[in-house]
Design a protein around this motif. Structure first.
Motif, PDB file in Angstrom:
ATOM      1  N   ASP A  55       1.022  -1.407  -0.173  1.00  0.00           N
ATOM      2  CA  ASP A  55      -0.082  -0.071   0.073  1.00  0.00           C
ATOM      3  C   ASP A  55       0.676   1.349  -0.200  1.00  0.00           C
ATOM      4  OD1 ASP A  55       1.062   0.503   2.421  1.00  0.00           O
ATOM      5  OD2 ASP A  55      -0.828  -0.711   3.833  1.00  0.00           O
ATOM      6  N   GLY A  56       1.912   1.250  -0.405  1.00  0.00           N
ATOM      7  CA  GLY A  56       3.095   2.380  -0.388  1.00  0.00           C
ATOM      8  C   GLY A  56       3.844   2.985   1.266  1.00  0.00           C
ATOM      9  N   SER A  57       3.233   2.214   2.594  1.00  0.00           N
ATOM     10  CA  SER A  57       3.847   2.399   3.610  1.00  0.00           C
ATOM     11  C   SER A  57       5.601   2.151   3.913  1.00  0.00           C
ATOM     12  CB  SER A  57       2.549   1.888   4.839  1.00  0.00           C
ATOM     13  OG  SER A  57       1.434   2.094   4.922  1.00  0.00           O
ATOM     14  N   MET A  58       6.108   2.286   5.004  1.00  0.00           N
ATOM     15  CA  MET A  58       7.028   2.371   4.655  1.00  0.00           C
ATOM     16  C   MET A  58       7.841   2.390   6.387  1.00  0.00           C
ATOM     17  SD  MET A  58      10.615   3.081   5.580  1.00  0.00           S
ATOM     18  CE  MET A  58      11.136   5.130   4.804  1.00  0.00           C
TER      19      MET A  58
ATOM     20  N   ALA B  77      -3.094   3.094   4.278  1.00  0.00           N
ATOM     21  CA  ALA B  77      -3.004   2.702   5.528  1.00  0.00           C
ATOM     22  C   ALA B  77      -3.182   3.612   6.556  1.00  0.00           C
ATOM     23  CB  ALA B  77      -1.228   2.932   5.752  1.00  0.00           C
ATOM     24  N   TRP B  78      -3.314   5.065   6.742  1.00  0.00           N
ATOM     25  CA  TRP B  78      -4.052   5.515   7.226  1.00  0.00           C
ATOM     26  C   TRP B  78      -5.881   5.243   7.505  1.00  0.00           C
ATOM     27  CZ3 TRP B  78      -7.383   9.270   6.513  1.00  0.00           C
ATOM     28  CH2 TRP B  78      -8.216  10.062   7.533  1.00  0.00           C
ATOM     29  N   HIS B  79      -6.393   4.662   6.101  1.00  0.00           N
ATOM     30  CA  HIS B  79      -7.331   4.805   5.642  1.00  0.00           C
ATOM     31  C   HIS B  79      -7.991   3.574   6.566  1.00  0.00           C
ATOM     32  CE1 HIS B  79      -9.729   7.577   3.920  1.00  0.00           C
ATOM     33  NE2 HIS B  79      -8.355   7.685   2.865  1.00  0.00           N
ATOM     34  N   ARG B  80      -7.233   2.665   6.578  1.00  0.00           N
ATOM     35  CA  ARG B  80      -7.248   0.927   6.736  1.00  0.00           C
ATOM     36  C   ARG B  80      -7.388   1.061   8.385  1.00  0.00           C
ATOM     37  NH1 ARG B  80      -4.132  -0.417   4.370  1.00  0.00           N
ATOM     38  NH2 ARG B  80      -2.199  -1.727   5.666  1.00  0.00           N
ATOM     39  N   ASN B  81      -6.524   2.371   8.626  1.00  0.00           N
ATOM     40  CA  ASN B  81      -6.955   2.347  10.300  1.00  0.00           C
ATOM     41  C   ASN B  81      -7.159   3.069  11.488  1.00  0.00           C
ATOM     42  OD1 ASN B  81      -4.769  -0.495  10.073  1.00  0.00           O
ATOM     43  ND2 ASN B  81      -3.345  -0.082   9.150  1.00  0.00           N
ATOM     44  N   VAL B  82      -7.031   3.986  10.910  1.00  0.00           N
ATOM     45  CA  VAL B  82      -7.637   5.194  11.267  1.00  0.00           C
ATOM     46  C   VAL B  82      -7.961   5.482  12.809  1.00  0.00           C
ATOM     47  CG1 VAL B  82      -9.078   6.207   9.691  1.00  0.00           C
ATOM     48  CG2 VAL B  82      -7.782   7.995  12.015  1.00  0.00           C
TER      49      VAL B  82
ATOM     50  N   VAL C 145      -5.151  11.877  15.013  1.00  0.00           N
ATOM     51  CA  VAL C 145      -4.899  11.178  13.750  1.00  0.00           C
ATOM     52  C   VAL C 145      -5.604  10.866  12.782  1.00  0.00           C
ATOM     53  CG1 VAL C 145      -6.118   8.883  14.696  1.00  0.00           C
ATOM     54  CG2 VAL C 145      -5.097   8.300  13.562  1.00  0.00           C
ATOM     55  N   GLU C 146      -7.380  11.198  13.583  1.00  0.00           N
ATOM     56  CA  GLU C 146      -8.410  11.576  12.829  1.00  0.00           C
ATOM     57  C   GLU C 146      -8.636  12.717  11.964  1.00  0.00           C
ATOM     58  OE1 GLU C 146     -11.914   9.113  15.797  1.00  0.00           O
ATOM     59  OE2 GLU C 146     -11.337  11.128  16.240  1.00  0.00           O
ATOM     60  N   LYS C 147      -7.201  14.226  12.646  1.00  0.00           N
ATOM     61  CA  LYS C 147      -8.037  15.265  12.236  1.00  0.00           C
ATOM     62  C   LYS C 147      -7.219  15.425  10.809  1.00  0.00           C
ATOM     63  CE  LYS C 147      -7.718  19.985  12.593  1.00  0.00           C
ATOM     64  NZ  LYS C 147      -8.280  20.242  12.554  1.00  0.00           N
ATOM     65  N   ARG C 148      -6.704  14.107  10.102  1.00  0.00           N
ATOM     66  CA  ARG C 148      -6.193  14.214   9.012  1.00  0.00           C
ATOM     67  C   ARG C 148      -7.072  13.511   7.973  1.00  0.00           C
ATOM     68  NH1 ARG C 148      -1.604  14.674  12.006  1.00  0.00           N
ATOM     69  NH2 ARG C 148      -0.490  14.401  11.157  1.00  0.00           N
ATOM     70  N   LYS C 149      -8.957  13.110   8.266  1.00  0.00           N
ATOM     71  CA  LYS C 149     -10.293  13.533   8.221  1.00  0.00           C
ATOM     72  C   LYS C 149     -10.244  14.691   7.080  1.00  0.00           C
ATOM     73  CE  LYS C 149     -12.000   9.769  10.671  1.00  0.00           C
ATOM     74  NZ  LYS C 149     -13.125   9.174  11.783  1.00  0.00           N
ATOM     75  N   GLU C 150      -9.476  15.521   7.229  1.00  0.00           N
ATOM     76  CA  GLU C 150     -10.161  17.168   6.794  1.00  0.00           C
ATOM     77  C   GLU C 150      -9.437  16.944   5.227  1.00  0.00           C
ATOM     78  OE1 GLU C 150      -9.204  19.933   9.628  1.00  0.00           O
ATOM     79  OE2 GLU C 150     -10.324  19.259  11.156  1.00  0.00           O
ATOM     80  N   ARG C 151      -8.595  16.445   5.714  1.00  0.00           N
ATOM     81  CA  ARG C 151      -7.917  16.353   3.638  1.00  0.00           C
ATOM     82  C   ARG C 151      -8.399  16.030   2.324  1.00  0.00           C
ATOM     83  NH1 ARG C 151      -2.143  16.197   3.014  1.00  0.00           N
ATOM     84  NH2 ARG C 151      -1.177  16.895   5.219  1.00  0.00           N
ATOM     85  N   PHE C 152      -9.715  14.961   3.005  1.00  0.00           N
ATOM     86  CA  PHE C 152     -10.637  13.920   2.173  1.00  0.00           C
ATOM     87  C   PHE C 152     -11.614  14.704   1.944  1.00  0.00           C
ATOM     88  CE2 PHE C 152      -7.760  11.388   4.132  1.00  0.00           C
ATOM     89  CZ  PHE C 152      -6.308  10.947   2.377  1.00  0.00           C
ATOM     90  N   ASP C 153     -11.804  16.013   3.357  1.00  0.00           N
ATOM     91  CA  ASP C 153     -13.315  16.495   3.626  1.00  0.00           C
ATOM     92  C   ASP C 153     -12.991  17.525   2.436  1.00  0.00           C
ATOM     93  OD1 ASP C 153     -14.272  15.329   5.087  1.00  0.00           O
ATOM     94  OD2 ASP C 153     -13.801  15.776   6.358  1.00  0.00           O
ATOM     95  N   ASP C 154     -12.268  18.533   2.304  1.00  0.00           N
ATOM     96  CA  ASP C 154     -11.672  19.681   1.133  1.00  0.00           C
ATOM     97  C   ASP C 154     -11.901  19.385   0.246  1.00  0.00           C
ATOM     98  OD1 ASP C 154     -10.739  21.048   3.753  1.00  0.00           O
ATOM     99  OD2 ASP C 154      -8.515  20.553   3.494  1.00  0.00           O
TER     100      ASP C 154
END
Length: 425
Positions: A104-107, A392-397, A416-425
């Motif tokens: 999924d691109g995580s490292m 990975a974030w979506h799967r585990n947030v 960790v949930e604050k990143r949801k705003e990225r997808f609301d913009d």
């Protein structure tokens, strides 16, 4: 050599413990004095304890060069060869950073980085230890430490022994200070006007040095709290009593509180060993020290089976262990606790002290149960590396946020949930 039992071995650690409260108080005062008053305190304590008045702590390049030129070519060649052996051994210890990338691109990974500044303590004053210079400095160099500072007590003439300085010259170390004791440890830990602080201190010393290292630990890292030297010789009927005796005395001559123990399945060898130790002591220049050591905690444990002998070794967890049996490799797998293991009749302890390559800075006082010889890893640190992908974030947030709330840490969950705003913009 008195007869010891396995129960004596079990009680060994307690029997060697000393009341250091008086010394600790003095060490506290020295460390505090150096921390507050810097160079002035170091000069004062050096004059008080070493009887030397120094205007400058730093060993000059001329002193180092003169020492190198003064040492016999025979000894320079031996030091060069020993240094090469030690360097090659430690180069094999170099770890590699690693990074693992998922689909999924995580490292995720681990990054090794050498520490920036190391301080090395080399015992001195009445003796010279070029081997300690190599054993502490070479693994630091292999690790990639940029700054290595060496401290060592001066002799009564105010100078550092030529063997120590010549070895430093061979290794390319030029930052050397002629100070010792607790004041040297404090100077390395906290810095003075002329001695910059370091990140880690390694190297053996007397009780003042050991307690000073213990006190500064946490402000800097240290290698270990080293106690008096120890040797155990595991042997059967094939061992030669003369060789076993010589090896036991090689460590007994270090210190009156050193330990020298033979663990054997042969009663005949134990009897022969008693006579050999007595005879060889008569000829030993450091007879008084070695004899006091043997009387303090030296002796022979006679057991019925090799399994019992190995179990006794593991209870002892000695700094040095020699295995002088018919097939020493058969015992190697069962030996769990020893600082360094010497296999076979030609691998006497001094082979490791000076020349073979492995480090001779070893865990003592039974700490081989959980610690290791000084090595390249001691001069490096590990950093975890985390690079999460959006997938990975979506799967585990939600799982991560729930875990945070399980611990009543709402801020963690929101971070960790604050990143949801990225997808609301």
């Amino acid at each position: 050599m008195r007869r010891l039992t396995r129960e004596d071995i079990k009680k060994w650690k307690t029997s060697r413990q000393e009341d250091t409260s008086d010394i600790q108080g003095k060490v506290n005062d020295i460390v505090s004095g150096v921390r507050r008053r810097g160079d002035a305190a170091v000069k004062e304590y050096t004059e008080k304890f070493d009887g030397i008045s120094l205007s400058d702590f730093r060993v000059t390049r001329e002193e180092i060069s003169d020492a190198y030129e003064s040492l016999s070519g025979k000894y320079l060649d031996i030091i060069q060869e020993a240094a090469g052996n030690i360097r090659r051994f430690h180069e094999k210890q170099l770890p590699s950073s690693w990074f693992d990338t998922s689909q999924d691109g995580s490292m995720l990974g681990q990054k090794y980085t050498p520490i920036d500044k190391a301080g090395v303590y080399v015992p001195g004053g009445t003796a010279a230890y070029p081997s300690s210079v190599m054993m502490n400095i070479i693994p630091a160099q292999v690790a990639g430490v940029e700054r290595i500072a060496m401290v060592t007590p001066p002799g009564t003439n105010g100078r550092v022994p030529i063997g120590v300085l010549a070895t430093a010259q061979i290794l390319g170390v030029t930052e050397i200070y002629k100070i010792g004791g607790a004041q040297a440890i404090a100077a390395l830990a906290y810095g003075t006007e002329t001695i910059p602080a370091v990140d880690k201190i390694t190297g053996p010393g007397n009780m003042f040095v050991a307690l000073a290292k213990k006190q500064v630990f946490g402000d800097v890292d240290i290698d270990m709290i080293a106690g008096p030297s120890e040797i155990a010789v595991l042997c059967d009927h094939t061992a030669r009593a003369g060789e076993v005796a010589a090896d036991l005395l090689s460590q007994a001559e270090h210190d009156e509180r050193s330990s020298a123990v033979c663990i054997t399945t042969s009663r005949q060898l134990a009897d022969d060993l008693d006579r050999e130790v007595k005879e060889q002591l008569k000829q030993l220049p450091r007879k008084n020290i070695a004899e006091a050591s043997i009387n303090f905690f030296g002796g022979t444990v006679v057991v019925d089976t090799m399994t019992e002998a190995v179990d006794t070794v593991n209870e002892f967890a000695p700094e040095h262990l020699e295995v002088m049996t018919e097939n020493p490799y058969e015992q190697l797998g069962a030996i769990r606790h020893a600082g360094a293991i010497f296999l076979g009749p030609y691998s006497s302890e001094p082979v490791g002290d000076y020349f073979a390559g492995p480090n001779h800075v070893l865990p003592t006082s039974g700490t081989a149960r959980f610690s290791s010889p000084l090595n390249v890893h001691d001069f490096m640190k590990k950093s975890s590396v985390i690079s999460y992908s959006a997938a990975a974030w979506h799967r585990n947030v939600d799982k991560i946020a729930s875990f945070a709330r399980l611990e009543d840490l709402e801020g963690h969950a929101r971070a960790v949930e604050k990143r949801k705003e990225r997808f609301d913009d």
